[in-house]
Design a protein around this motif. Structure first.
Motif, PDB file in Angstrom:
ATOM      1  N   UNK A   1      19.207  41.267  22.596  1.00 35.32           N
ATOM      2  CA  UNK A   1      19.568  42.145  23.705  1.00 35.32           C
ATOM      3  C   UNK A   1      20.965  41.806  24.197  1.00 35.32           C
ATOM      4  N   UNK A   2      21.842  42.813  24.235  1.00 33.37           N
ATOM      5  CA  UNK A   2      23.201  42.597  24.713  1.00 33.37           C
ATOM      6  C   UNK A   2      23.258  42.877  26.215  1.00 33.37           C
ATOM      7  N   UNK A   3      23.859  41.930  26.950  1.00 30.76           N
ATOM      8  CA  UNK A   3      23.934  42.027  28.403  1.00 30.76           C
ATOM      9  C   UNK A   3      25.401  41.966  28.822  1.00 30.76           C
ATOM     10  N   UNK A   4      25.805  42.912  29.672  1.00 29.01           N
ATOM     11  CA  UNK A   4      27.130  42.853  30.283  1.00 29.01           C
ATOM     12  C   UNK A   4      26.974  42.395  31.720  1.00 29.01           C
ATOM     13  N   UNK A   5      27.620  41.296  32.072  1.00 32.05           N
ATOM     14  CA  UNK A   5      27.606  40.777  33.433  1.00 32.05           C
ATOM     15  C   UNK A   5      28.945  41.008  34.102  1.00 32.05           C
ATOM     16  N   UNK A   6      28.916  41.350  35.393  1.00 30.43           N
ATOM     17  CA  UNK A   6      30.132  41.634  36.157  1.00 30.43           C
ATOM     18  C   UNK A   6      30.021  40.998  37.535  1.00 30.43           C
ATOM     19  N   UNK A   7      31.101  40.376  37.988  1.00 27.95           N
ATOM     20  CA  UNK A   7      31.171  39.842  39.352  1.00 27.95           C
ATOM     21  C   UNK A   7      32.554  40.130  39.922  1.00 27.95           C
ATOM     22  N   UNK A   8      32.573  40.837  41.055  1.00 26.86           N
ATOM     23  CA  UNK A   8      33.838  41.139  41.742  1.00 26.86           C
ATOM     24  C   UNK A   8      33.718  40.805  43.227  1.00 26.86           C
ATOM     25  N   UNK A   9      32.915  39.816  43.546  1.00 27.36           N
ATOM     26  CA  UNK A   9      32.615  39.510  44.950  1.00 27.36           C
ATOM     27  C   UNK A   9      33.709  38.703  45.640  1.00 27.36           C
ATOM     28  N   UNK A  10      34.618  38.107  44.870  1.00 27.65           N
ATOM     29  CA  UNK A  10      35.718  37.323  45.431  1.00 27.65           C
ATOM     30  C   UNK A  10      37.019  37.776  44.771  1.00 27.65           C
ATOM     31  N   UNK A  11      38.088  37.006  44.932  1.00 28.46           N
ATOM     32  CA  UNK A  11      39.348  37.324  44.263  1.00 28.46           C
ATOM     33  C   UNK A  11      39.213  37.250  42.742  1.00 28.46           C
ATOM     34  N   UNK A  12      38.202  36.522  42.263  1.00 30.49           N
ATOM     35  CA  UNK A  12      37.969  36.406  40.830  1.00 30.49           C
ATOM     36  C   UNK A  12      37.254  37.649  40.325  1.00 30.49           C
ATOM     37  N   UNK A  13      37.894  38.373  39.418  1.00 34.54           N
ATOM     38  CA  UNK A  13      37.232  39.451  38.700  1.00 34.54           C
ATOM     39  C   UNK A  13      36.784  38.886  37.357  1.00 34.54           C
ATOM     40  N   UNK A  14      35.516  39.049  37.021  1.00 41.93           N
ATOM     41  CA  UNK A  14      34.999  38.406  35.827  1.00 41.93           C
ATOM     42  C   UNK A  14      33.943  39.279  35.159  1.00 41.93           C
ATOM     43  N   UNK A  31      43.651  36.791  40.685  1.00 39.54           N
ATOM     44  CA  UNK A  31      45.009  37.154  41.044  1.00 39.54           C
ATOM     45  C   UNK A  31      44.986  38.191  42.156  1.00 39.54           C
ATOM     46  N   UNK A  32      46.135  38.355  42.787  1.00 37.94           N
ATOM     47  CA  UNK A  32      46.261  39.294  43.897  1.00 37.94           C
ATOM     48  C   UNK A  32      46.447  40.698  43.336  1.00 37.94           C
ATOM     49  N   UNK A  33      45.339  41.252  42.858  1.00 47.04           N
ATOM     50  CA  UNK A  33      45.363  42.564  42.227  1.00 47.04           C
ATOM     51  C   UNK A  33      44.025  43.229  42.511  1.00 47.04           C
ATOM     52  N   UNK A  34      44.051  44.501  42.843  1.00 47.02           N
ATOM     53  CA  UNK A  34      42.811  45.192  43.169  1.00 47.02           C
ATOM     54  C   UNK A  34      41.869  45.205  41.975  1.00 47.02           C
ATOM     55  N   UNK A  35      40.594  44.931  42.232  1.00 45.97           N
ATOM     56  CA  UNK A  35      39.606  45.008  41.157  1.00 45.97           C
ATOM     57  C   UNK A  35      39.522  46.424  40.597  1.00 45.97           C
ATOM     58  N   UNK A  36      39.862  47.418  41.412  1.00 47.03           N
ATOM     59  CA  UNK A  36      39.837  48.797  40.915  1.00 47.03           C
ATOM     60  C   UNK A  36      40.874  48.996  39.813  1.00 47.03           C
ATOM     61  N   UNK A  37      41.941  48.192  39.827  1.00 49.09           N
ATOM     62  CA  UNK A  37      42.968  48.264  38.791  1.00 49.09           C
ATOM     63  C   UNK A  37      42.608  47.433  37.573  1.00 49.09           C
ATOM     64  N   UNK A  38      41.956  46.306  37.784  1.00 46.92           N
ATOM     65  CA  UNK A  38      41.794  45.329  36.697  1.00 46.92           C
ATOM     66  C   UNK A  38      40.452  45.364  35.992  1.00 46.92           C
ATOM     67  N   UNK A  39      39.367  45.739  36.678  1.00 46.02           N
ATOM     68  CA  UNK A  39      38.033  45.512  36.117  1.00 46.02           C
ATOM     69  C   UNK A  39      37.765  46.314  34.848  1.00 46.02           C
ATOM     70  N   UNK A  40      37.931  47.626  34.900  1.00 50.28           N
ATOM     71  CA  UNK A  40      37.619  48.441  33.720  1.00 50.28           C
ATOM     72  C   UNK A  40      38.512  48.083  32.532  1.00 50.28           C
ATOM     73  N   UNK A  41      39.842  47.894  32.712  1.00 55.55           N
ATOM     74  CA  UNK A  41      40.650  47.432  31.571  1.00 55.55           C
ATOM     75  C   UNK A  41      40.187  46.077  31.021  1.00 55.55           C
ATOM     76  N   UNK A  42      39.732  45.173  31.890  1.00 56.52           N
ATOM     77  CA  UNK A  42      39.214  43.887  31.417  1.00 56.52           C
ATOM     78  C   UNK A  42      37.980  44.087  30.540  1.00 56.52           C
ATOM     79  N   UNK A  43      37.052  44.906  31.031  1.00 51.65           N
ATOM     80  CA  UNK A  43      35.826  45.163  30.260  1.00 51.65           C
ATOM     81  C   UNK A  43      36.164  45.799  28.915  1.00 51.65           C
TER      82      UNK A  43
END
Length: 232
Positions: A1-14, A31-43
């Motif tokens: 089973x493949x699982x994608x985990x996401x945490x954006x509760x702090x400055x750390x997007x992971x 980093x000082x960057x909005x998660x709205x900018x970084x999260x989807x490109x990271x995934x």
């Protein structure tokens, strides 16, 4: 089973992907960057590197909070959209439980997330028979109140989270030899922990869908407080 985990509760997007008991990849940025900018490109970058598509994920795990109100909304909205499009299940995980899960420690585990004004979001956890047990439910506490409680009732304590870093000197001065700070690599939120907890709890009570998954803030937002003041 493949699982994608996401945490954006702090400055750390992971974000991270597990395949059963194997960690395939993890991507974290503080980093000082909005998660709205970084999260989807990271995934996308992580999945592309693994030759996977979002449709290949079987289960989503996402941190519900506490933490940054805006960050939580971004992470949860992203995962809910994936679950909606691909009709896959979601498991909501406490950010504090995810932090505590980073630490394999035989004593008392106390994750702390900065809640401002000399307060932290916190809980108390212990490992029992290979399972992480919550013995003080997540709450928001004044640092002095928390340190008094820990000094009175607990020993062999390990702390982690950005709240522990922020109040490091105060914690060490108060608890002295009773406490240790976690290693740097285990001090921040990790999507791998969120993903593993989602996998472990997939048959439990924390399974949600894209309709009912909501953040667990533990306190009102500034906007809510101001609205309540105007209405009173």
């Amino acid at each position: 089973m493949r699982v994608l985990g996401v945490d954006t509760s702090t400055m750390m997007a992971t974000c991270a992907v597990l395949d059963g008991e194997k960690l395939l990849g993890e991507y974290s940025l503080n980093q000082d960057m909005s998660h709205s900018e970084s999260l989807v490109p990271m995934i996308k970058e992580m999945l592309d590197s693994l030759n996977l598509q979002v449709s290949d994920i079987d289960l989503y795990g996402v941190s519900l909070g506490p933490g940054s109100f805006t960050g939580l909304r971004i992470g949860i909205a992203t995962v809910k959209s994936f679950a909606h499009v691909f009709n896959k299940p979601i498991i909501g995980v406490s950010t504090l439980e995810g932090l505590a899960f980073n630490l394999v420690h035989g004593g008392t585990i106390v994750p702390m997330i900065d809640a401002r004004r000399n307060r932290v979001y916190t809980g108390i956890y212990k490992w029992e028979k290979g399972r992480l047990i919550n013995i003080l439910k997540p709450s928001i506490k004044e640092m002095e109140e928390l340190l008094e409680l820990l000094n009175k009732d607990y020993d062999n304590i390990m702390v982690n989270g950005n709240g522990a870093l922020l109040h490091k000197e105060k914690i060490e001065d108060s608890l002295k030899g009773k406490v240790r700070l976690s290693p740097i690599s285990l001090n921040s939120c990790r999507a791998a922990s969120i993903a593993e907890l989602a996998l472990l709890n997939r048959h439990g009570e924390n399974q949600y869908n894209y309709y009912n998954l909501v953040p667990e803030y533990l306190r009102e937002s500034q906007a809510q407080r101001e609205l309540r003041k105007r209405e009173s």
